[in-house]
Design a protein around this motif. Structure first.
Motif, PDB file in Angstrom:
ATOM      1  N   THR A  13       5.002  -5.443   5.223  1.00 47.62           N
ATOM      2  CA  THR A  13       3.580  -5.736   5.394  1.00 47.62           C
ATOM      3  C   THR A  13       3.080  -5.023   6.636  1.00 47.62           C
ATOM      4  OG1 THR A  13       3.835  -7.898   4.352  1.00 47.62           O
ATOM      5  CG2 THR A  13       1.896  -7.581   5.713  1.00 47.62           C
ATOM      6  N   PHE A  14       1.857  -4.467   6.538  1.00 46.36           N
ATOM      7  CA  PHE A  14       1.256  -3.794   7.682  1.00 46.36           C
ATOM      8  C   PHE A  14      -0.262  -3.938   7.630  1.00 46.36           C
ATOM      9  CE2 PHE A  14       1.883  -0.725   4.329  1.00 46.36           C
ATOM     10  CZ  PHE A  14       0.715   0.020   4.291  1.00 46.36           C
ATOM     11  N   ARG A  23     -10.355  -5.228   9.225  1.00 45.51           N
ATOM     12  CA  ARG A  23      -8.901  -5.368   9.095  1.00 45.51           C
ATOM     13  C   ARG A  23      -8.509  -5.744   7.666  1.00 45.51           C
ATOM     14  NH1 ARG A  23      -5.965  -3.366  12.920  1.00 45.51           N
ATOM     15  NH2 ARG A  23      -4.399  -4.982  12.772  1.00 45.51           N
ATOM     16  N   HIS A  24      -7.423  -5.111   7.193  1.00 45.89           N
ATOM     17  CA  HIS A  24      -6.867  -5.408   5.877  1.00 45.89           C
ATOM     18  C   HIS A  24      -5.354  -5.469   5.997  1.00 45.89           C
ATOM     19  CE1 HIS A  24     -10.705  -4.757   3.874  1.00 45.89           C
ATOM     20  NE2 HIS A  24     -10.857  -3.719   4.670  1.00 45.89           N
ATOM     21  N   GLN A  25      -4.750  -6.308   5.176  1.00 44.15           N
ATOM     22  CA  GLN A  25      -3.304  -6.449   5.158  1.00 44.15           C
ATOM     23  C   GLN A  25      -2.764  -5.855   3.858  1.00 44.15           C
ATOM     24  OE1 GLN A  25      -1.444 -10.400   4.698  1.00 44.15           O
ATOM     25  NE2 GLN A  25      -0.345  -9.909   6.580  1.00 44.15           N
ATOM     26  N   TRP A  84      15.662  -5.498 -10.649  1.00 44.97           N
ATOM     27  CA  TRP A  84      14.796  -5.556 -11.818  1.00 44.97           C
ATOM     28  C   TRP A  84      13.829  -4.378 -11.921  1.00 44.97           C
ATOM     29  CZ3 TRP A  84      16.579  -8.561 -15.325  1.00 44.97           C
ATOM     30  CH2 TRP A  84      17.272  -9.720 -14.975  1.00 44.97           C
ATOM     31  N   GLY A  85      13.626  -3.629 -10.834  1.00 50.56           N
ATOM     32  CA  GLY A  85      12.721  -2.480 -10.864  1.00 50.56           C
ATOM     33  C   GLY A  85      11.258  -2.837 -10.708  1.00 50.56           C
ATOM     34  N   GLY A  86      10.961  -4.070 -10.328  1.00 51.88           N
ATOM     35  CA  GLY A  86       9.571  -4.494 -10.160  1.00 51.88           C
ATOM     36  C   GLY A  86       9.007  -4.030  -8.832  1.00 51.88           C
ATOM     37  N   LEU A  87       7.801  -3.480  -8.869  1.00 49.59           N
ATOM     38  CA  LEU A  87       7.149  -2.986  -7.668  1.00 49.59           C
ATOM     39  C   LEU A  87       5.749  -3.567  -7.592  1.00 49.59           C
ATOM     40  CD1 LEU A  87       7.203   0.297  -5.993  1.00 49.59           C
ATOM     41  CD2 LEU A  87       5.012  -0.314  -6.970  1.00 49.59           C
ATOM     42  N   SER A  88       5.335  -3.940  -6.404  1.00 49.16           N
ATOM     43  CA  SER A  88       4.009  -4.506  -6.209  1.00 49.16           C
ATOM     44  C   SER A  88       3.412  -4.019  -4.892  1.00 49.16           C
ATOM     45  CB  SER A  88       4.095  -6.042  -6.196  1.00 49.16           C
ATOM     46  OG  SER A  88       2.853  -6.602  -5.838  1.00 49.16           O
ATOM     47  N   ILE A  89       2.143  -3.630  -4.948  1.00 47.12           N
ATOM     48  CA  ILE A  89       1.376  -3.309  -3.747  1.00 47.12           C
ATOM     49  C   ILE A  89       0.120  -4.163  -3.786  1.00 47.12           C
ATOM     50  CG2 ILE A  89       0.139  -1.544  -2.440  1.00 47.12           C
ATOM     51  CD1 ILE A  89       1.976   0.545  -3.708  1.00 47.12           C
ATOM     52  N   LYS A  90      -0.097  -4.901  -2.702  1.00 50.54           N
ATOM     53  CA  LYS A  90      -1.273  -5.776  -2.607  1.00 50.54           C
ATOM     54  C   LYS A  90      -2.072  -5.443  -1.354  1.00 50.54           C
ATOM     55  CE  LYS A  90       0.856  -9.683  -4.951  1.00 50.54           C
ATOM     56  NZ  LYS A  90       1.202 -11.105  -4.865  1.00 50.54           N
ATOM     57  N   VAL A  91      -3.388  -5.548  -1.467  1.00 47.74           N
ATOM     58  CA  VAL A  91      -4.280  -5.408  -0.320  1.00 47.74           C
ATOM     59  C   VAL A  91      -5.030  -6.726  -0.197  1.00 47.74           C
ATOM     60  CG1 VAL A  91      -6.237  -4.186   0.678  1.00 47.74           C
ATOM     61  CG2 VAL A  91      -4.522  -2.921  -0.622  1.00 47.74           C
ATOM     62  N   ASP A  92      -4.855  -7.392   0.921  1.00 47.41           N
ATOM     63  CA  ASP A  92      -5.458  -8.705   1.168  1.00 47.41           C
ATOM     64  C   ASP A  92      -5.133  -9.696   0.049  1.00 47.41           C
ATOM     65  OD1 ASP A  92      -6.556  -7.740   3.532  1.00 47.41           O
ATOM     66  OD2 ASP A  92      -8.399  -7.103   2.541  1.00 47.41           O
ATOM     67  N   VAL A 132      -4.321   5.533   2.626  1.00 47.78           N
ATOM     68  CA  VAL A 132      -2.989   4.951   2.752  1.00 47.78           C
ATOM     69  C   VAL A 132      -2.053   5.645   1.765  1.00 47.78           C
ATOM     70  CG1 VAL A 132      -1.614   2.842   2.534  1.00 47.78           C
ATOM     71  CG2 VAL A 132      -3.928   2.727   3.470  1.00 47.78           C
ATOM     72  N   ARG A 133      -0.856   5.955   2.240  1.00 50.36           N
ATOM     73  CA  ARG A 133       0.182   6.544   1.384  1.00 50.36           C
ATOM     74  C   ARG A 133       1.476   5.782   1.647  1.00 50.36           C
ATOM     75  NH1 ARG A 133       0.983  11.680  -0.981  1.00 50.36           N
ATOM     76  NH2 ARG A 133       3.163  12.157  -1.329  1.00 50.36           N
ATOM     77  N   ILE A 134       2.088   5.317   0.575  1.00 51.62           N
ATOM     78  CA  ILE A 134       3.385   4.645   0.669  1.00 51.62           C
ATOM     79  C   ILE A 134       4.390   5.502  -0.089  1.00 51.62           C
ATOM     80  CG2 ILE A 134       4.721   2.590   0.086  1.00 51.62           C
ATOM     81  CD1 ILE A 134       2.153   0.970   0.386  1.00 51.62           C
ATOM     82  N   GLU A 135       5.510   5.802   0.564  1.00 53.00           N
ATOM     83  CA  GLU A 135       6.570   6.602  -0.041  1.00 53.00           C
ATOM     84  C   GLU A 135       7.853   5.783  -0.106  1.00 53.00           C
ATOM     85  OE1 GLU A 135       7.208  10.103   2.275  1.00 53.00           O
ATOM     86  OE2 GLU A 135       5.282  10.988   1.709  1.00 53.00           O
TER      87      GLU A 135
END
Length: 92
Positions: free
Chosen positions: A2-3, A10-12, A21-29, A60-63
């Motif tokens: 988390t960042f 401001r956003h989290q 399981w291969g599950g991926l999640s990206i959440k904003v607020d 934002v970029r997540i690698e």
């Protein structure tokens, strides 16, 4: 992982990945913007690009990096960049 993103607006951002399981999640607020399940991956680096903010927008970029062999059994480094600057890193 988390960042925080933004100075006045401001956003989290939360990134989570389940190697088993291969599950991926990206959440904003707390709101899901990416939710996938993958059983196999061809590339060694996967990335997700998105904009966070209304009045104060940030790119934002997540690698997520993985090893060539036995990736599911090895730590997979994750890097988060805001406006091209590394702001967080973790292991998936």
């Amino acid at each position: 992982m988390t960042f925080e993103v933004g100075q006045t607006e401001r956003h989290q951002v939360t990134f989570s990945f389940n190697r088993f399981w291969g599950g991926l999640s990206i959440k904003v607020d707390g709101v899901s913007i990416v939710k996938t399940v993958s059983f196999a991956s061809v590339g060694l680096v996967r990335h997700w690009d998105f904009v966070v903010g209304q009045h104060e927008q940030h790119q934002v970029r997540i690698e997520k990096h993985r090893e060539l062999a036995f990736a599911g059994f090895r730590p997979q480094p994750v890097y988060a960049f805001v406006d091209g600057q590394l702001v967080a890193q973790g292991v998936a």
